[in-house]
Design an enzyme around this catalytic site. Sequence first.
Site, PDB file in Angstrom:
ATOM      1  CB  THR A 188      -0.925   0.018   1.311  1.00 25.18           C
ATOM      2  OG1 THR A 188      -1.465   1.315   1.216  1.00 25.18           O
ATOM      3  CG2 THR A 188      -0.044  -0.230   2.529  1.00 25.18           C
ATOM      4  CG  ASP A 189      -1.107   5.051  -1.334  1.00 23.58           C
ATOM      5  OD1 ASP A 189      -1.645   4.315  -0.267  1.00 23.58           O
ATOM      6  OD2 ASP A 189      -1.530   5.835  -1.979  1.00 23.58           O
ATOM      7  CD  GLU A 190      -3.486   3.743   4.557  1.00 25.32           C
ATOM      8  OE1 GLU A 190      -3.160   3.816   5.687  1.00 25.32           O
ATOM      9  OE2 GLU A 190      -4.254   3.198   3.940  1.00 25.32           O
ATOM     10  CE1 TYR A 233      -3.241  -2.342   6.091  1.00 27.37           C
ATOM     11  CE2 TYR A 233      -3.207  -0.041   5.235  1.00 27.37           C
ATOM     12  CZ  TYR A 233      -3.364  -1.254   4.781  1.00 27.37           C
ATOM     13  OH  TYR A 233      -3.174  -1.486   3.446  1.00 27.37           O
ATOM     14  CE  LYS A 276      -0.118  -4.632   3.129  1.00 18.43           C
ATOM     15  NZ  LYS A 276      -0.335  -5.833   2.492  1.00 18.43           N
TER      16      LYS A 276
END
Length: 337
Positions: free
Chosen positions: A125-127, A153, A157
Site C-alpha cells: 500500500t502507498d500508506e 496498519y 504492511k
Amino acid sequence: MKILVTGGAGFIGCNFIYYMLDKYADYEIVCLDALTYAGNLKSLTEALKNPNFKFVKGSISDKAFVDALFDRESFDVVVNFAAESHVDRSIENPFIFLETNVMGTACLLEASKKYGVKRYHQVSTDEVYGDLPLDRPDLFFTEDMKLITSSPYSASKASADLLTLAYHRTYGLPVTISRCSNNYGPYQFPEKLIPLMIVRALDDKNLPVYGKGINVRDWLYVEDHCKAIDLIIHGGIPGEVYNVGGHNEKTNIEVVKTVLRYLSKPESLITYVKDRAGHDLRYAIDPSKITAALGWKPETEFDSGMKKTIEWYLANTEWIDEIKSGEYAEYSKRIYG
C-alpha cells in the site's frame, strides 16, 4: 502455471481472480482465504464454477497448514493479498494486524523458499510512505522514499515489505512488491469509504466524513490494479518495488459528493465527525517506474470508474443485503464450519 492467490475472497483478491481466469484459460488458480469478516465466499460464486479454480479455507498465519498446502499443490507463483486492511480497526486492535500482515507474510515467504516458488508477489500500500502535505501538489510517492508509517496498519504492511525484500537478499527468493493507491470497484466490503457511502446513501442515512473532508487520496480502479499485478508477476524484475497509482487525486468530500450526485441524493446527508487519530493528509503515487518498465498506465478515469462501481452496487443489492444481515458469514460457516 499454478498461482496461489491469498485473500482471494476479499475485494481486490476476488477481482484479480476473475481477471486472471478470464485472461489465462490454461492457468490454475488456488485461493486461500480465512474467511474473516471481510472475506466473502459469495464473491467467488462464478469462479467456483470454473474447473481451473479451487478454494481452500485457512489462515496464512498457520505455518503447518501453509506448508502442507505448498507441498501438495506445487505453486509456481504466489500473490499475497491477504491482509487486515482497515486503519480504524488497526487503531482499536493492532495485534490482529501484526499476526496476519507480518507473521502471515513470514509463513508464505518461508514456504515459497522451501518449495521453490518462481515468483512471490507482495501486494502492499502507498500508506507505508506516510503522507504528503496538502499544499505541495508537486510531491508524489516514489519507490525510493523512506517508509514513515502513521498507523498500526501501515506499520504492519511496511514490516511485511521489508521482510519480503530480506528474503530476496538473504535467500535469493524471486520477490516483487507493488504499492498501490486507494482501490475502488465491485465487491468492496462496505466499511471502506466509497461502498460505505453508497450503502448508507441508498438507505438515506447520514454519511460520516472525518474532519472537514479535505484529506486527499489517489483513487485506482481495481481492474487497472489487477492488470498491473499481472504485468509484474510476468515481467517484473525480482527484488524490485513498483508503485501503482491512478492519477485520480480527490478529497474525501469530493468523493462523497460524487456518490450523492450519481444517486441523486441530497448533500444534507453529509455529517462531519471527529477526525481519525493520526489521519494522513494526502497520498499521491508516481507510477512512472512501472510505466517505463512494463508499459502499465491507469486506464480508468475516476468518473467512469465511479459510474461502473455504483452501477455494480445497484445491480447487486442482494450481495449488500447479505453483508448487512450477516448472511454471507453464515453461508461460509455452513460450508466450512
